[in-house]
Write an enzyme that holds these catalytic residues in place. Structure first.
Site, short mmCIF file in Angstrom:
data_model
loop_
_atom_site.label_atom_id
_atom_site.label_comp_id
_atom_site.label_asym_id
_atom_site.label_seq_id
_atom_site.Cartn_x
_atom_site.Cartn_y
_atom_site.Cartn_z
N THR A 184 63.38 -11.65 -34.59
CA THR A 184 61.94 -11.60 -34.85
C THR A 184 61.45 -12.05 -33.49
O THR A 184 62.14 -12.88 -32.84
CB THR A 184 61.76 -12.31 -36.14
N GLU A 329 62.52 -7.46 -40.66
CA GLU A 329 63.62 -7.73 -41.63
C GLU A 329 63.78 -6.54 -42.81
O GLU A 329 64.32 -6.92 -43.47
CB GLU A 329 62.83 -8.97 -42.44
N LYS A 436 41.18 -20.23 -44.52
CA LYS A 436 40.84 -20.90 -45.55
C LYS A 436 39.55 -21.75 -45.46
O LYS A 436 39.52 -22.83 -44.78
CB LYS A 436 41.82 -21.74 -46.09
N TRP A 441 39.36 -17.76 -49.16
CA TRP A 441 40.05 -17.14 -48.33
C TRP A 441 39.09 -16.10 -47.56
O TRP A 441 38.35 -15.39 -48.26
CB TRP A 441 40.88 -16.31 -48.78
P1 ADP Z 1 56.40 -9.14 -34.69
O1 ADP Z 1 56.67 -10.58 -35.39
O2 ADP Z 1 56.90 -9.06 -33.36
O3 ADP Z 1 55.05 -8.68 -35.22
P2 ADP Z 1 57.43 -7.37 -36.81
O4 ADP Z 1 57.22 -5.96 -36.30
O5 ADP Z 1 58.69 -7.75 -37.46
O6 ADP Z 1 57.56 -8.12 -35.45
O7 ADP Z 1 56.13 -7.77 -37.57
C1 ADP Z 1 55.84 -7.42 -38.89
C2 ADP Z 1 54.59 -7.76 -39.04
O8 ADP Z 1 53.43 -6.92 -38.64
C3 ADP Z 1 54.43 -7.44 -40.69
O9 ADP Z 1 54.92 -8.60 -41.38
C4 ADP Z 1 53.01 -7.47 -40.80
O10 ADP Z 1 52.12 -8.79 -40.68
C5 ADP Z 1 52.58 -6.79 -39.72
N1 ADP Z 1 52.35 -5.58 -39.84
C6 ADP Z 1 53.38 -4.34 -39.61
N2 ADP Z 1 52.94 -3.29 -40.00
C7 ADP Z 1 51.59 -3.47 -40.43
C8 ADP Z 1 50.44 -2.69 -40.98
N3 ADP Z 1 50.69 -1.29 -41.10
N4 ADP Z 1 49.38 -3.23 -41.12
C9 ADP Z 1 49.29 -4.52 -41.17
N5 ADP Z 1 50.04 -5.38 -40.66
C10 ADP Z 1 51.23 -5.05 -40.39
#
Ligand code: ADP
Length: 552
Positions: A184, A329, A436, A441
């Protein structure tokens, strides 16, 4: 009584079998500096066998981690196949991590060999002498001398391959064995290692091919603009191997809308895949040039929420976006925003803007952020998304962050969402970004979408900053379209937002900047914004939340 079906192992060797036997005429095209590299799946399979033999010669044993520091290109694809099929674990290094984080991931994974694109050698060089587990470094080179470096003896990929036969006796691999690793991006603390198994990759690839998922097929031509080091490359390399999809790789030119447009047009792309910032660039290039991509039927978009204005713009130029949600993940596909058959046509656009419905194989629930109690699917209650399924992480390398798994075995995503009665997930925010204010929120994602709908705004990111009265208040960072630089005012944006969001959501400050900092995966880097943000000038700026209640 047990079933009487074969216990056929779900491994990536099956994808390789299909690549070898079924798709020899299909092409894989890679952008080079001034030319294109072009070969077929038959060439791929021969070279994968050669790379398998190279790995054996280099002493790679089952379970050994083999790292790649590469762009999106055919050689990286070869390693995507050869390493796991040889029993190794492909660790795709994120080339945009800081040197300390890169060093951490190499050490945490215990990589034994690193394959590196010549153009990325300077990045690896920054951690020269700090990779004790690495025995060999192999350079992927299109020709020409190497830049100066302190990495010691380097091997040459093409020289190694040339010495090997184009046939390989692959070892038997267990389906639950590790196949690949991805870290990550470490927005909080060190990056965490996600370890995919052959089985998880196999099942995820089968899911990706379904019509109600990403739905790529043999007749498609896919231009993935998703970095191959990011989130398992969205499962595309293996799904393409199952389906025989023609692939177009942009190598290191992913951020250039003009290059993407040329590649898509010349090679007849029917599907594109990438994060919203990529499509903002492409949309700009299309609108400026008047060119269109009539063959493209789907633009897969994930990684961040699609701003309404972007989807509207893409619709205008005839490009239909398919919104998907997931994370490293989750391999990463978790939900896809298909338009379910009973959604009335006037609701279809809104349905496509949501993050979508869980794909077959993934179960999802939302849990109250403070109490953990499961919440109803009424489109209003919002809580953390938790999910489970055969391609969802059950933990991290070296047991980093065991708190991400609930007591009853669900993965806690850290994303906050609602789920409506039709099963559509709508992401409200990340738990670490949501604001917040006065006990209520505020969704930064929604607020950003509202600001980006302003016709003079190119990009906007909203963060919460400390406020003495309301704990936190939103501040918007705004990048105007180039032609409106210096010509758009905070007042104008505030007026535009009025009536579109609750009064108490209106940002306390609107700060104009030239560019929103981006993460390694080209998302808005809100952590970087927060770290450098000036405090809110509480006296200077009239707060929209006067009078005792944040809800006015
Ligand atoms: P990074 O931490 O580099 O962003 P990831 O690709 O694992 O790596 O990030 C996943 C996160 O990206 C998700 O937990 C979410 O917060 C965000 N995410 C992924 N797809 C979407 C989407 N379609 N809309 C909003 N947020 C998204």
């Amino acid at each position: 009584m047990n079933g009487l079906m074969m216990d056929y192992p779900l491994t990536l060797q099956h994808m390789l079998w299909r690549v070898e036997r079924l798709f020899d005429k299909k092409e894989i095209v890679t952008k080079r500096e001034d030319t294109l590299h072009r070969y077929t799946y038959a060439d791929l399979s021969g070279r994968v066998a050669q790379v398998g033999n190279v790995l054996r010669r280099l002493g790679v044993k089952p379970g050994d981690r083999v790292a790649t520091l590469c762009w999106n290109n055919y050689r990286h694809l070869e390693l995507y196949y050869a390493v796991p099929c040889m029993g190794g674990v492909l660790h795709t290094l994120n080339l945009r991590l800081f040197p300390d984080q890169l060093e951490f991931t190499v050490g945490d994974a215990g990589d034994s060999v690193v394959f590196v694109d010549k153009t990325l050698l300077p990045i690896l060089d920054k951690i020269a002498g700090r990779m004790p587990s690495v025995r060999q470094i192999v350079v992927l080179n299109d020709g020409g001398p190497l830049p100066p470096h302190k990495l010691g003896e380097l091997l040459d990929y093409e020289t190694l391959i040339a010495a090997e036969k184009a046939e390989c006796s692959w070892p038997a691999v267990e389906e639950r064995a590790a196949a690949a690793m991805c870290y990550t991006s470490g927005t909080t603390g060190n990056p965490k290692g996600v370890v995919y198994s052959h089985r998880s990759q196999f099942l995820h690839a089968m899911c990706v091919l379904q019509k109600d998922s990403l739905g790529m097929s043999e007749s498609d031509v896919l231009l993935p603009v998703v970095p191959m080091f990011h989130a398992n490359s969205w499962g595309i390399p293996y799904a393409a191997g199952l389906a025989g999809t023609k692939l177009i790789f942009p190598d290191r030119f992913m951020g250039d809308g003009q290059v993407l447009l040329d590649l898509a047009e010349q090679e007849g792309a029917t599907m594109l895949a990438g994060v919203p910032t990529i499509w903002l660039n492409l949309l700009g290039a299309l609108e400026k040039s008047g060119r269109r991509l009539p063959k493209v039927h789907t633009v897969i978009c994930g990684g961040s929420a699609i701003p309404r204005s972007l989807m509207e713009g893409m619709d205008r130029v005839g490009l239909r976006m398919l919104h998907a949600w997931g994370m490293t993940e989750t391999s990463p596909i978790g939900t896809v925003a298909l338009v379910r058959s009973w959604i009335p046509p006037e609701e279809a656009f809104n349905a496509r803007l949501k993050q979508g419905v869980p794909v077959p194989g993934v179960e999802i629930r939302i849990a109250d952020i403070t109490t953990g109690e499961e919440l109803p699917w009424n489109g209003e209650a919002f809580g953390e998304i938790q999910c489970r399924g055969p391609w969802i992480a059950s933990g991290y390398q070296n047991d980093a962050d065991p708190t991400k798994i609930t007591e009853d075995g669900w993965f806690r995503t850290g994303d906050v969402a609602t789920i409506d009665p039709d099963g559509y997930v709508t992401i409200v925010d990340r738990t670490k970004d949501v604001i917040k204010s006065g006990g209520e929120w505020i969704s930064t994602v929604e607020l950003e979408g509202a600001v980006m709908a302003h016709p003079k705004v190119l990009e906007a990111a909203v963060i919460g900053l400390h406020h003495s009265r309301w704990q936190e208040r939103p501040v918007a960072y705004v990048v105007p379209m180039p032609e409106y630089k210096g010509q758009v005012t905070a007042e104008e944006i505030r007026e535009f937002l009025a009536g579109k969001v609750a009064t108490w959501w209106l940002p306390d400050e609107i700060r104009f900047i030239d560019e929103i900092p981006k993460t390694s995966t080209l998302k808005f880097d809100k952590k970087a914004l927060r770290n450098t943000a000036e405090p809110i000038a509480e006296d200077a700026v009239p707060s929209p939340v006067q009078g005792g209640s944040a809800r006015e």
